[in-house]
Design a protein around this motif. Structure first.
Motif, PDB file in Angstrom:
ATOM      1  N   GLU A 125      12.238   2.800  -1.935  1.00 60.91           N
ATOM      2  CA  GLU A 125      11.061   1.944  -1.809  1.00 60.91           C
ATOM      3  C   GLU A 125      11.289   0.644  -2.584  1.00 60.91           C
ATOM      4  OE1 GLU A 125       7.840   0.304  -0.676  1.00 60.91           O
ATOM      5  OE2 GLU A 125       8.348   2.328   0.053  1.00 60.91           O
ATOM      6  N   ARG A 126      11.060  -0.492  -1.887  1.00 59.81           N
ATOM      7  CA  ARG A 126      11.365  -1.793  -2.493  1.00 59.81           C
ATOM      8  C   ARG A 126      10.425  -2.136  -3.635  1.00 59.81           C
ATOM      9  NH1 ARG A 126       9.403  -5.565   2.614  1.00 59.81           N
ATOM     10  NH2 ARG A 126       7.257  -4.761   2.746  1.00 59.81           N
ATOM     11  N   ASN A 127       9.218  -1.597  -3.632  1.00 62.52           N
ATOM     12  CA  ASN A 127       8.235  -1.892  -4.670  1.00 62.52           C
ATOM     13  C   ASN A 127       8.072  -0.735  -5.660  1.00 62.52           C
ATOM     14  OD1 ASN A 127       7.545  -4.453  -3.565  1.00 62.52           O
ATOM     15  ND2 ASN A 127       6.305  -3.407  -2.002  1.00 62.52           N
ATOM     16  N   ALA A 128       9.080   0.151  -5.748  1.00 63.44           N
ATOM     17  CA  ALA A 128       8.967   1.352  -6.577  1.00 63.44           C
ATOM     18  C   ALA A 128       8.739   1.013  -8.037  1.00 63.44           C
ATOM     19  CB  ALA A 128      10.218   2.208  -6.421  1.00 63.44           C
ATOM     20  N   ALA A 129       9.478   0.026  -8.556  1.00 61.92           N
ATOM     21  CA  ALA A 129       9.347  -0.315  -9.974  1.00 61.92           C
ATOM     22  C   ALA A 129       7.959  -0.849 -10.285  1.00 61.92           C
ATOM     23  CB  ALA A 129      10.424  -1.332 -10.363  1.00 61.92           C
ATOM     24  N   ALA A 130       7.437  -1.730  -9.401  1.00 65.64           N
ATOM     25  CA  ALA A 130       6.097  -2.280  -9.626  1.00 65.64           C
ATOM     26  C   ALA A 130       5.041  -1.199  -9.533  1.00 65.64           C
ATOM     27  CB  ALA A 130       5.834  -3.396  -8.614  1.00 65.64           C
TER      28      ALA A 130
ATOM     29  N   ILE B  73      -6.944  -4.341  -9.570  1.00 63.85           N
ATOM     30  CA  ILE B  73      -7.727  -3.696  -8.499  1.00 63.85           C
ATOM     31  C   ILE B  73      -8.130  -2.289  -8.930  1.00 63.85           C
ATOM     32  CG2 ILE B  73      -7.651  -2.884  -6.131  1.00 63.85           C
ATOM     33  CD1 ILE B  73      -5.732  -5.180  -5.515  1.00 63.85           C
ATOM     34  N   ALA B  74      -7.205  -1.516  -9.542  1.00 63.49           N
ATOM     35  CA  ALA B  74      -7.485  -0.129  -9.930  1.00 63.49           C
ATOM     36  C   ALA B  74      -8.553  -0.038 -11.001  1.00 63.49           C
ATOM     37  CB  ALA B  74      -6.198   0.539 -10.424  1.00 63.49           C
ATOM     38  N   ALA B  75      -8.771  -1.128 -11.741  1.00 62.28           N
ATOM     39  CA  ALA B  75      -9.775  -1.094 -12.791  1.00 62.28           C
ATOM     40  C   ALA B  75     -11.183  -0.947 -12.237  1.00 62.28           C
ATOM     41  CB  ALA B  75      -9.658  -2.355 -13.648  1.00 62.28           C
ATOM     42  N   ASN B  76     -11.341  -1.257 -10.960  1.00 60.62           N
ATOM     43  CA  ASN B  76     -12.660  -1.153 -10.343  1.00 60.62           C
ATOM     44  C   ASN B  76     -12.946   0.262  -9.811  1.00 60.62           C
ATOM     45  OD1 ASN B  76     -13.129  -3.963 -10.787  1.00 60.62           O
ATOM     46  ND2 ASN B  76     -11.918  -4.435  -8.942  1.00 60.62           N
ATOM     47  N   TYR B  77     -12.034   1.204  -9.988  1.00 62.41           N
ATOM     48  CA  TYR B  77     -12.194   2.539  -9.392  1.00 62.41           C
ATOM     49  C   TYR B  77     -11.982   3.616 -10.478  1.00 62.41           C
ATOM     50  CZ  TYR B  77     -11.802   0.030  -4.988  1.00 62.41           C
ATOM     51  OH  TYR B  77     -12.004  -0.846  -3.947  1.00 62.41           O
ATOM     52  N   ASP B  78     -12.584   4.776 -10.215  1.00 61.50           N
ATOM     53  CA  ASP B  78     -12.375   5.915 -11.118  1.00 61.50           C
ATOM     54  C   ASP B  78     -10.983   6.532 -10.938  1.00 61.50           C
ATOM     55  OD1 ASP B  78     -14.963   5.665 -12.080  1.00 61.50           O
ATOM     56  OD2 ASP B  78     -15.766   6.938 -10.476  1.00 61.50           O
ATOM     57  N   LEU B  79     -10.470   6.494  -9.742  1.00 59.09           N
ATOM     58  CA  LEU B  79      -9.172   7.116  -9.440  1.00 59.09           C
ATOM     59  C   LEU B  79      -8.469   6.305  -8.373  1.00 59.09           C
ATOM     60  CD1 LEU B  79      -7.129   9.466  -9.755  1.00 59.09           C
ATOM     61  CD2 LEU B  79      -8.391  10.667  -7.946  1.00 59.09           C
ATOM     62  N   THR B  80      -7.219   5.957  -8.618  1.00 56.79           N
ATOM     63  CA  THR B  80      -6.390   5.245  -7.654  1.00 56.79           C
ATOM     64  C   THR B  80      -5.189   6.113  -7.339  1.00 56.79           C
ATOM     65  OG1 THR B  80      -7.068   3.103  -8.514  1.00 56.79           O
ATOM     66  CG2 THR B  80      -5.054   3.174  -7.210  1.00 56.79           C
ATOM     67  N   LEU B  81      -4.995   6.388  -6.071  1.00 52.81           N
ATOM     68  CA  LEU B  81      -3.880   7.214  -5.593  1.00 52.81           C
ATOM     69  C   LEU B  81      -2.939   6.345  -4.794  1.00 52.81           C
ATOM     70  CD1 LEU B  81      -5.940  10.324  -4.486  1.00 52.81           C
ATOM     71  CD2 LEU B  81      -4.529  10.134  -6.525  1.00 52.81           C
ATOM     72  N   ILE B  82      -1.641   6.320  -5.187  1.00 53.04           N
ATOM     73  CA  ILE B  82      -0.649   5.453  -4.550  1.00 53.04           C
ATOM     74  C   ILE B  82       0.345   6.329  -3.813  1.00 53.04           C
ATOM     75  CG2 ILE B  82       1.097   3.687  -4.913  1.00 53.04           C
ATOM     76  CD1 ILE B  82      -0.324   2.985  -7.518  1.00 53.04           C
ATOM     77  N   ASP B  83       0.382   6.204  -2.491  1.00 55.08           N
ATOM     78  CA  ASP B  83       1.373   6.908  -1.661  1.00 55.08           C
ATOM     79  C   ASP B  83       2.628   6.050  -1.619  1.00 55.08           C
ATOM     80  OD1 ASP B  83       2.823   8.359   0.127  1.00 55.08           O
ATOM     81  OD2 ASP B  83       1.613   7.814   1.884  1.00 55.08           O
ATOM     82  N   ALA B  84       3.578   6.320  -2.572  1.00 55.66           N
ATOM     83  CA  ALA B  84       4.804   5.530  -2.663  1.00 55.66           C
ATOM     84  C   ALA B  84       5.880   6.126  -1.769  1.00 55.66           C
ATOM     85  CB  ALA B  84       5.274   5.472  -4.106  1.00 55.66           C
ATOM     86  N   GLY B  85       6.907   5.367  -1.569  1.00 54.00           N
ATOM     87  CA  GLY B  85       8.025   5.853  -0.763  1.00 54.00           C
ATOM     88  C   GLY B  85       8.988   6.675  -1.586  1.00 54.00           C
ATOM     89  N   LEU B  86      10.256   6.668  -1.150  1.00 52.78           N
ATOM     90  CA  LEU B  86      11.286   7.437  -1.828  1.00 52.78           C
ATOM     91  C   LEU B  86      11.814   6.649  -3.017  1.00 52.78           C
ATOM     92  CD1 LEU B  86      13.271   8.731   1.278  1.00 52.78           C
ATOM     93  CD2 LEU B  86      11.326   9.785   0.125  1.00 52.78           C
ATOM     94  N   LEU B  87      12.147   7.364  -4.075  1.00 48.95           N
ATOM     95  CA  LEU B  87      12.728   6.719  -5.238  1.00 48.95           C
ATOM     96  C   LEU B  87      14.030   6.015  -4.863  1.00 48.95           C
ATOM     97  CD1 LEU B  87      12.190   9.423  -8.025  1.00 48.95           C
ATOM     98  CD2 LEU B  87      10.991   7.243  -7.756  1.00 48.95           C
ATOM     99  N   ARG B  88      14.293   4.884  -5.476  1.00 51.51           N
ATOM    100  CA  ARG B  88      15.483   4.082  -5.255  1.00 51.51           C
ATOM    101  C   ARG B  88      15.579   3.554  -3.832  1.00 51.51           C
ATOM    102  NH1 ARG B  88      17.114   2.552 -10.199  1.00 51.51           N
ATOM    103  NH2 ARG B  88      17.520   4.342 -11.590  1.00 51.51           N
TER     104      ARG B  88
END
Length: 723
Positions: A667-672, A650-665
């Motif tokens: 957020e369940r999808n932190a590694a991905a 998905i990010a390949a279609n954009y100039d800039l992708t900004l991901i608002d992630a949760g807290l380290l350790r």
């Protein structure tokens, strides 16, 4: 704004991050100013408290008045009498004079000067000095700090004396002989009276000291005078006894034989003179008789009145003969008569000279006999004097001792009498040149000075407390502290953006509330170059688009160690800034604990792929994807790689992708999310995030990043926008 043009705004500063270099100073002037601004409330409270305490002291303390008098110690000598036993004036050099004046300063504060003042002014009954018993606390404090503590058993005069010494300050003016006596008291009249009394007591002490010294010396000299009197009587008695024993009597202060010898010497000299004179006269007259007596040649050598009268008559007769000879012949009777008169007078003169010669010869013989007799008498006297020489030497020794003792005795007697007469006219060597005046204004407390010092001290104390609080505070306040704590390079500090207040709220001074997402979007779009918030966001965006991704999609993940760090707000601000500059921007809300972006921008339609959930916000000009729904097709740690691959597609279609992630350790999808990102921004809230917490989270981030670019951003930094 393209990636290249955005990157040209700043230097290339977004680089792979490891442990940071600590080559910048721990605290510079700008950092100090920031600390003081952060702790301004503590400083203001400290200053207010110190000023309140100082003001209470200044306005509640009993005012104290200071009266002073000046005394001049005159270095010039002022001896009233020549026999003063007390030194008058000062030393012979300037150094000695100043040392003596300093000694007088110590004398003025001594008990000898202050005790008469206590009695004269009845200070023992004055409440300020001696009416009250000393408290136990004051005694303990005085004993601890070495002060002149007064015991409970001391007399009122002693307590007043100790209290007075604390109220008196005596010092010498620089390079002068003037002594300044300053007295403090709660009563201005009493302060002036005490100062004047101390000056008079000092002058009186000087005069009394001179009188006492003179009396003491006089008493000592009286005892010495009695001893000298006994010695004189004994010496004179020895002289008299020795003189009587050896028959050495005196006449007119001399020994009789000595005086007799002197008289004989004088007589011998006189007789010798007579013999010589008579011998000369006899020889002269005999020569005249032998050569013929001429009246004109006799002169005054003979010294006889008869010869003198005959010479006068002869001169008259000779003149008459000379006159007659001019007009008469020698045979003329008058001429013969005149010649006969001249011859008669010549014969008389010759006869008188012959008689005088006989008389002088007789007198010459008699003088020679007297000379022989005088020489014999002198020889006999000398023989007798030589026989008494040893006794005379001893007598002279006894006489000298007697005379010396008498001279010392008379000197002591005269000095004692002069000192006794001069006891009542002793004058001090100092005088009052400036009498004490009643002070109009109190010398303490100086309210303006106290308040000024309190202000300075309060500011200094407040600043010190601020620095101490800053040192003890383990929260992160600046980008430098963030870098030092996490080891990550701090790209920029994002200032706090407050919601705009209305006119009424500004007039009422109500505090501004934190801005909402809407306020941030408006600030980004309409803030202009003067907006610190917008400038900081643009600077951060420039850093994000300035690094090389190696051909991979430019995906930036925002994470933090604690909630409320401003990840969602910063992600939205960056996305709006990028979209407004013309960049194709994708904003992803992956914060499952706080899906605030999803609540604002909404969720996309359900579909088998994540790309089906992407929505476009035409108002902001950006795309949005929510990963917070429960029914995501690929979630969990086991399918993390699949989620990362799909996000990358998905990010390949954009100039800039900004991901608002949760807290380290957390957020369940932190590694991905990390796998799908090329860079991670670690956010810390200024004055909120602990340094220890940030350090642990940064360590975890570096471990999970697996070599990806990592950097730190300080949020809500109260205007701190430096890189």
């Amino acid at each position: 704004m393209t990636p290249s043009t955005a990157g040209a705004l700043v230097e290339r500063s977004f680089a792979p991050i490891g442990p940071a270099r600590h080559d910048e100073p721990m605290l510079d002037l700008v950092g100090l100013i920031r600390i003081l601004r952060r702790r301004m409330m503590l400083i203001v409270v400290t200053v207010v408290v110190v000023m309140a305490l100082a003001g209470g002291y200044a306005f509640l303390t009993t005012p104290v008045y200071t009266a002073s008098t000046k005394i001049l110690v005159d270095p010039r000598k002022k001896n009233t009498v020549g026999t003063e036993v007390v030194p008058s004036g000062l030393g012979t050099t300037v150094g000695e004079n100043f040392a003596l004046v300093d000694s007088q300063v110590k004398l003025i504060t001594s008990d000898a000067v202050l005790r008469p003042v206590v009695k004269e002014l009845h200070l023992a009954t004055d409440p300020e000095f001696g009416a009250r018993e000393p408290s136990i606390l004051s005694s303990v404090i005085a004993s601890l700090f070495g002060g002149p503590a007064s015991k409970a058993g001391d007399s009122p005069d002693e307590r007043a004396l100790i209290a007075l010494s604390k109220h008196v300050k005596v010092e010498r003016d620089d390079q002068t002989y003037v002594i300044d006596i300053a007295v403090t008291s709660i009563d201005p009249i009493m302060a002036a009276r005490i100062a004047q009394a101390i000056a008079h007591s000092y002058l009186a002490d000087q005069s009394e000291e001179k009188i006492e010294t003179t009396q003491h010396v006089s008493a000592l000299m009286d005892g010495q005078l009695a001893a000298l009197r006994d010695r004189l009587l004994k010496a004179e008695s020895q002289v008299q006894q020795f003189r009587a024993k050896h028959n050495l009597q005196e006449a007119e202060g001399e020994l009789i034989d000595t005086k007799q010898l002197k008289v004989l010497n004088d007589q011998l000299a006189s007789v010798r003179a007579d013999v010589a004179q008579n011998e000369i006269k006899a020889k002269q007259i005999k020569r005249m008789l032998t050569q013929g007596v001429e009246p004109e040649m006799i002169g005054d050598a003979i010294g006889s009145e008869t010869v003198a009268r005959l010479r006068e008559q002869y001169a008259i007769a000779a003149r008459r003969e000379a006159i007659l000879s001019a007009g008469l012949l020698p045979s003329h009777p008058q001429m013969q008569q005149a010649h006969s008169e001249v011859e008669r007078l010549r014969q008389l003169i010759h006869a008188e000279v012959a008689r005088i010669s006989q008389a002088i010869d007789l007198e010459y013989e008699m003088s020679k006999r007297r000379l022989a007799e005088a020489e014999a008498a002198l020889a006999a006297s000398r023989e007798e004097s030589n026989s008494n020489d040893s006794a005379r030497i001893k007598l002279r020794e006894l006489t000298r001792e007697s005379e010396t003792t008498r001279a010392v005795y008379e000197s002591f007697l005269s000095r004692v009498k002069e000192m006794n007469e001069a006891q009542g006219i002793s004058t001090p060597d100092a005088r009052i040149i400036s009498p004490a005046a009643i002070p109009d204004n109190p010398s303490w407390p100086k309210k303006k000075l106290i308040l000024a010092l309190a202000l300075v001290f309060g500011c200094g104390l407040g600043g010190s407390l601020a620095l101490a609080a800053e040192h003890l505070d383990r929260r992160i306040h600046s980008g430098a502290e963030l870098r030092a704590s996490t080891g990550l390079k701090s790209l920029v500090s994002i200032p706090t953006l407050h919601a705009k207040r209305g006119l009424i709220a500004e007039l009422l001074g109500r505090p501004a509330k934190r801005a909402s997402f809407y306020d941030m979007v408006v600030e980004i779009l309409e803030g202009g170059p003067r907006s610190e918030f917008r400038t900081a966001v643009v600077r951060l965006l420039s850093c994000l688009v300035d690094f090389d991704t190696g051909g991979r999609p430019r995906a930036i993940m925002l994470t933090s160690s604690e909630a409320g760090e401003g990840k969602s707000a910063l992600a939205l601000s960056l996305a709006v800034t990028a979209a407004s500059s013309g960049m194709r921007t994708l904003l992803i809300d992956a914060n499952s604990a706080d899906p605030s972006l999803t609540s604002v921008l909404g969720e996309g339609d359900s579909g088998p792929a994540l790309s089906d959930r992407v929505i476009t916000d035409n108002r902001l000009g950006l795309s949005f994807l929510s990963l917070t729904a429960e029914q995501l097709p690929l979630t969990g740690w086991s399918n993390g790689n699949a989620l990362a691959d799909e996000l990358s597609q998905i990010a390949a279609n954009y100039d800039l992708t900004l991901i608002d992630a949760g807290l380290l350790r957390v957020e369940r999808n932190a590694a991905a999310l990390i796998t799908a990102s090329q860079a991670i921004l670690f956010l810390s809230k200024a004055s909120a995030t602990s340094q220890d917490t940030a350090a642990l989270a940064a360590a975890d981030l570096l471990q999970m990043a697996n070599g990806r670019r990592c950097a730190a951003v300080l949020t809500m930094a109260n205007g701190e926008t430096t890189r």
